[in-house]
Enzyme design. Structure first.
Site, short mmCIF file in Angstrom:
data_model
loop_
_atom_site.label_atom_id
_atom_site.label_comp_id
_atom_site.label_asym_id
_atom_site.label_seq_id
_atom_site.Cartn_x
_atom_site.Cartn_y
_atom_site.Cartn_z
CE LYS A 118 -4.38 -1.72 1.77
NZ LYS A 118 -5.44 -1.60 2.78
CE LYS A 200 -9.94 -13.66 -6.53
NZ LYS A 200 -9.43 -13.72 -5.15
CE LYS A 203 -13.31 -2.10 -5.41
NZ LYS A 203 -12.48 -3.07 -4.70
#
Ligand code: TRP
Length: 338
Positions: A118, A200, A203
């Site tokens: 992150k 996979k 979104k």
């Protein structure tokens, strides 16, 4: 008095309000959650305190926290059978989070791969919360004396750290926290992107992703455009290595109809992709229809959702409060006289 022998074990999971649920979330995970409540005392919360470790649009965060809660309920998480709440409504999370910060080592936090990932992705905002995220997550879990935390690959390290912190605290002050175990959830179908069947469903790839709130015509269109394979065989046959797109559509069709791959091959024998793709789309539309309608109904009834998360927070807080009180005493805080 509670009967100790019949008391269910506690299971807890936090969900980041980061976006709408899609077919991969539903078939791969959420669909299986409703039965867990038979065996466990389940807590689920929208982890809004965790969300702000990366910059959020406030109106969006607020909307998504409630909308996602509605979507989970529509997918079968019954608010009577499960404790559903919003993390920031139970102030004990932030309070125990602070305390556990003081029992979590800089070195441990520095080793977290999620922190490294992150910080690379948000180089302009590497804040203290991003670094101490796992201490808050430990607080989430330990407040409820959870026995089990369902974890995917990405959260394993945080779960391990939670155990280490719990053990460290217990060694210093005597048994205070239940040391939780990871629970490897029963995996449902692994659903891939309709556009890139080797990745996979996600979104971040909206064309290859079917959201549970998508309108029927959008679902139909996405399935009509789904990638099948590059050969010209035009035959519905389960061969994941050669034909990942067809295999993915078969997995989806199997998950929503309960039919086996052999049955599906027979059903579409000689019919080709032109018949198969819309049939998968139709089956998905019918599976998602009641879920979308139920979500929409709840989202139009804000009072109902408010009542759900109020009850949930009250139930959660009653449990969390007991743990926090014990912790305050153990670390040496003066008992609050009011
Ligand atoms: N970190 C989790 C995630 O990103 C969300 C989360 C927060 C969580 N607190 C938790 C998960 C406690 C399990 C238990 O997915």
């Amino acid at each position: 008095m509670e009967n100790i022998t019949t008391k269910k074990k506690v299971m807890l999971s936090g969900i980041q309000p980061s976006g709408d649920l899609h077919l991969g979330n539903y078939l791969g995970a959420v669909k299986n959650w409703s039965v867990l409540a038979e065996e466990f005392d389940c807590y689920y919360f929208m982890a809004d305190l965790h969300s702000i470790t990366v910059r959020q649009n406030p109106a969006e965060l607020r909307r998504r926290s409630v909308s996602q809660l509605a979507q989970y309920i529509a997918c079968g998480l019954d608010p009577e059978q499960n404790t559903l709440f919003i993390q920031s409504h139970v102030h004990e999370h932030a309070e125990l989070g602070w305390i556990l910060n003081c029992y979590t080592m800089f070195g441990e936090l520095s080793r977290m791969t999620q922190f490294k990932d992150k910080s690379n992705k948000n180089a302009e905002n590497i804040n203290g919360g991003l670094f101490t995220y796992p201490a808050l997550m430990a607080a989430d879990i330990l407040l409820y004396q959870a026995d089990f935390v369902p974890v995917g690959e990405d959260q394993k390290q945080h779960c391990e750290l939670t155990r280490d912190v719990a053990i460290r605290f217990n060694n210093l002050y005597g048994d205070t926290f239940k040391v939780p175990e990871p629970y490897i959830p029963q995996v449902g179908a692994r659903i891939m992107s309709l556009g890139t069947p080797t990745a996979k469903m996600s979104k971040s790839d909206p064309q290859g992703c079917v959201f549970i709130l998508d309108k029927p015509e959008d679902i139909a269109r996405k399935f009509k455009r789904a990638v099948t394979d590059s050969d010209t065989e035009n035959c519905v046959r389960y061969a994941p290595a050669e034909k990942p797109g067809v295999a993915n559509l078969m997995s989806i069709y199997s998950a929503v109809t309960g039919r086996s791959f052999a049955e599906i091959e027979r059903e579409f024998d000689g019919k080709g992709y032109g018949a198969f793709k819309p049939a998968v789309g139709e089956a998905v539309i019918e599976t998602l229809r009641p879920i979308r309608e139920e979500s929409e109904r709840m989202l139009a009834d804000k009072a109902y959702l408010q009542q759900v998360y109020t009850n949930g927070a009250q139930r959660a807080s009653a449990v969390a409060r007991r743990t926090l009180r014990k912790v305050y005493k153990r670390v040496g805080f003066v008992e609050k006289p009011f």
